[in-house]
Design a protein around this motif. Structure first.
Motif, PDB file in Angstrom:
ATOM      1  N   GLN A  48       0.898  -1.221   0.164  1.00 51.70           N
ATOM      2  CA  GLN A  48      -0.121  -0.107  -0.145  1.00 51.70           C
ATOM      3  C   GLN A  48       0.907   1.328  -0.002  1.00 51.70           C
ATOM      4  O   GLN A  48       0.635   2.122  -0.865  1.00 51.70           O
ATOM      5  CB  GLN A  48      -0.972   0.114   1.128  1.00 51.70           C
ATOM      6  CG  GLN A  48      -1.586   1.161   1.550  1.00 51.70           C
ATOM      7  CD  GLN A  48      -2.341   1.144   2.711  1.00 51.70           C
ATOM      8  OE1 GLN A  48      -2.375  -0.054   3.605  1.00 51.70           O
ATOM      9  NE2 GLN A  48      -3.270   2.012   2.904  1.00 51.70           N
ATOM     10  N   LYS A  49       2.032   1.341   0.674  1.00 50.25           N
ATOM     11  CA  LYS A  49       2.706   2.455   0.848  1.00 50.25           C
ATOM     12  C   LYS A  49       3.517   2.827  -0.506  1.00 50.25           C
ATOM     13  O   LYS A  49       3.932   3.656  -0.687  1.00 50.25           O
ATOM     14  CB  LYS A  49       3.787   2.369   1.901  1.00 50.25           C
ATOM     15  CG  LYS A  49       4.844   1.125   1.467  1.00 50.25           C
ATOM     16  CD  LYS A  49       5.852   1.264   2.546  1.00 50.25           C
ATOM     17  CE  LYS A  49       7.122  -0.004   2.354  1.00 50.25           C
ATOM     18  NZ  LYS A  49       8.006  -0.113   3.189  1.00 50.25           N
ATOM     19  N   ASN A  50       3.480   1.892  -1.426  1.00 48.94           N
ATOM     20  CA  ASN A  50       4.065   2.156  -2.719  1.00 48.94           C
ATOM     21  C   ASN A  50       3.261   2.808  -3.865  1.00 48.94           C
ATOM     22  O   ASN A  50       3.439   2.703  -5.003  1.00 48.94           O
ATOM     23  CB  ASN A  50       4.956   0.941  -3.085  1.00 48.94           C
ATOM     24  CG  ASN A  50       5.966   0.474  -2.281  1.00 48.94           C
ATOM     25  OD1 ASN A  50       5.913  -0.634  -1.878  1.00 48.94           O
ATOM     26  ND2 ASN A  50       6.933   1.155  -1.859  1.00 48.94           N
ATOM     27  N   ILE A  79      -2.498  -6.403  -3.259  1.00 50.36           N
ATOM     28  CA  ILE A  79      -1.906  -5.081  -2.550  1.00 50.36           C
ATOM     29  C   ILE A  79      -2.104  -5.327  -1.155  1.00 50.36           C
ATOM     30  O   ILE A  79      -3.312  -5.900  -0.679  1.00 50.36           O
ATOM     31  CB  ILE A  79      -2.845  -3.904  -3.148  1.00 50.36           C
ATOM     32  CG1 ILE A  79      -2.836  -3.613  -4.400  1.00 50.36           C
ATOM     33  CG2 ILE A  79      -2.501  -2.727  -2.391  1.00 50.36           C
ATOM     34  CD1 ILE A  79      -3.788  -2.695  -5.088  1.00 50.36           C
ATOM     35  N   ILE A  80      -1.014  -5.299  -0.404  1.00 49.22           N
ATOM     36  CA  ILE A  80      -1.022  -5.705   1.042  1.00 49.22           C
ATOM     37  C   ILE A  80      -0.861  -4.382   1.836  1.00 49.22           C
ATOM     38  O   ILE A  80      -0.120  -3.365   1.413  1.00 49.22           O
ATOM     39  CB  ILE A  80       0.431  -6.367   1.413  1.00 49.22           C
ATOM     40  CG1 ILE A  80       0.370  -7.683   0.738  1.00 49.22           C
ATOM     41  CG2 ILE A  80       0.578  -6.609   2.754  1.00 49.22           C
ATOM     42  CD1 ILE A  80       1.561  -8.539   0.765  1.00 49.22           C
ATOM     43  N   LEU A 107      -5.263  -7.131   0.757  1.00 46.53           N
ATOM     44  CA  LEU A 107      -5.084  -8.114   1.773  1.00 46.53           C
ATOM     45  C   LEU A 107      -4.216  -7.581   2.826  1.00 46.53           C
ATOM     46  O   LEU A 107      -3.391  -6.540   2.697  1.00 46.53           O
ATOM     47  CB  LEU A 107      -4.598  -9.419   1.269  1.00 46.53           C
ATOM     48  CG  LEU A 107      -5.422 -10.063   0.169  1.00 46.53           C
ATOM     49  CD1 LEU A 107      -4.315 -11.145  -0.413  1.00 46.53           C
ATOM     50  CD2 LEU A 107      -6.555 -10.429   0.777  1.00 46.53           C
ATOM     51  N   SER A 108      -4.061  -8.052   4.001  1.00 47.50           N
ATOM     52  CA  SER A 108      -3.460  -7.557   5.298  1.00 47.50           C
ATOM     53  C   SER A 108      -2.010  -8.339   5.461  1.00 47.50           C
ATOM     54  O   SER A 108      -1.376  -7.389   6.008  1.00 47.50           O
ATOM     55  CB  SER A 108      -4.386  -7.635   6.250  1.00 47.50           C
ATOM     56  OG  SER A 108      -4.409  -8.942   6.564  1.00 47.50           O
ATOM     57  N   LEU A 114       0.193 -14.608  -0.658  1.00 48.07           N
ATOM     58  CA  LEU A 114       0.742 -15.815  -1.454  1.00 48.07           C
ATOM     59  C   LEU A 114      -0.234 -16.920  -1.251  1.00 48.07           C
ATOM     60  O   LEU A 114      -0.461 -17.749  -2.328  1.00 48.07           O
ATOM     61  CB  LEU A 114       1.904 -16.020  -0.470  1.00 48.07           C
ATOM     62  CG  LEU A 114       3.100 -15.045  -0.867  1.00 48.07           C
ATOM     63  CD1 LEU A 114       4.263 -15.666   0.282  1.00 48.07           C
ATOM     64  CD2 LEU A 114       3.633 -15.273  -2.017  1.00 48.07           C
ATOM     65  N   ASN A 115      -1.262 -16.962  -0.327  1.00 52.00           N
ATOM     66  CA  ASN A 115      -2.229 -18.231  -0.431  1.00 52.00           C
ATOM     67  C   ASN A 115      -3.367 -17.567  -1.318  1.00 52.00           C
ATOM     68  O   ASN A 115      -3.858 -18.566  -1.995  1.00 52.00           O
ATOM     69  CB  ASN A 115      -2.911 -18.175   0.978  1.00 52.00           C
ATOM     70  CG  ASN A 115      -1.856 -19.111   1.857  1.00 52.00           C
ATOM     71  OD1 ASN A 115      -1.117 -19.771   1.409  1.00 52.00           O
ATOM     72  ND2 ASN A 115      -2.092 -18.601   3.122  1.00 52.00           N
ATOM     73  N   THR A 116      -3.531 -16.223  -1.723  1.00 48.18           N
ATOM     74  CA  THR A 116      -4.588 -15.979  -2.493  1.00 48.18           C
ATOM     75  C   THR A 116      -4.047 -16.139  -4.092  1.00 48.18           C
ATOM     76  O   THR A 116      -4.755 -16.395  -4.903  1.00 48.18           O
ATOM     77  CB  THR A 116      -5.154 -14.562  -2.390  1.00 48.18           C
ATOM     78  OG1 THR A 116      -5.492 -14.424  -0.849  1.00 48.18           O
ATOM     79  CG2 THR A 116      -6.077 -14.152  -3.331  1.00 48.18           C
TER      80      THR A 116
END
Length: 117
Positions: A48-50, A79-80, A107-108, A114-116
């Motif tokens: 997210q920060k990017n 996007i984390i 995602l958080s 990686l699972n998604t």
């Protein structure tokens, strides 16, 4: 900018690592996607920060334009980040609907990404 490689079932996933905003415009996203694809990656993880904060203001239409490109070119994206700080119901609905599909997810954690993917 650094690209950290992850692999899942033989699929190469690029995690973009940087302390700076990498995506400010749709063109930035297209350039990054092309670079990643050229290096043999099939999927991408962004933090997210990017991504410019304007992305998360749906009135700018930046999120829709960028995510449409990822869908159009069949590049799955996670996007984390922590999206709870955004109070916009429209954005919450946008994230909810995106997470129903397989192409773009918000995602958080890295494990979730990686699972998604």
């Amino acid at each position: 900018m650094e690209i950290k490689e992850h692999s899942k079932s033989g699929i190469k996933i690029a995690e973009i690592i940087s302390n700076e905003i990498i995506i400010k415009t749709t063109e930035d996203a297209l350039d990054l996607m092309g670079n990643i694809y050229y290096q043999g990656y099939d999927k991408m993880i962004l933090h997210q920060k990017n991504i410019t904060p304007e992305f998360f203001d749906l009135k700018t239409k930046l999120a829709g334009d960028i995510l449409q490109k990822f869908t159009q070119y069949n590049m799955a994206l996670s996007i984390i980040g922590d999206f709870s700080k955004y109070e916009s119901n429209s954005l919450k609905n946008f994230i909810y609907e995106s997470n129903k599909g397989l192409q773009v997810n918000f995602l958080s954690s890295m494990d979730e990404a990686l699972n998604t993917l």
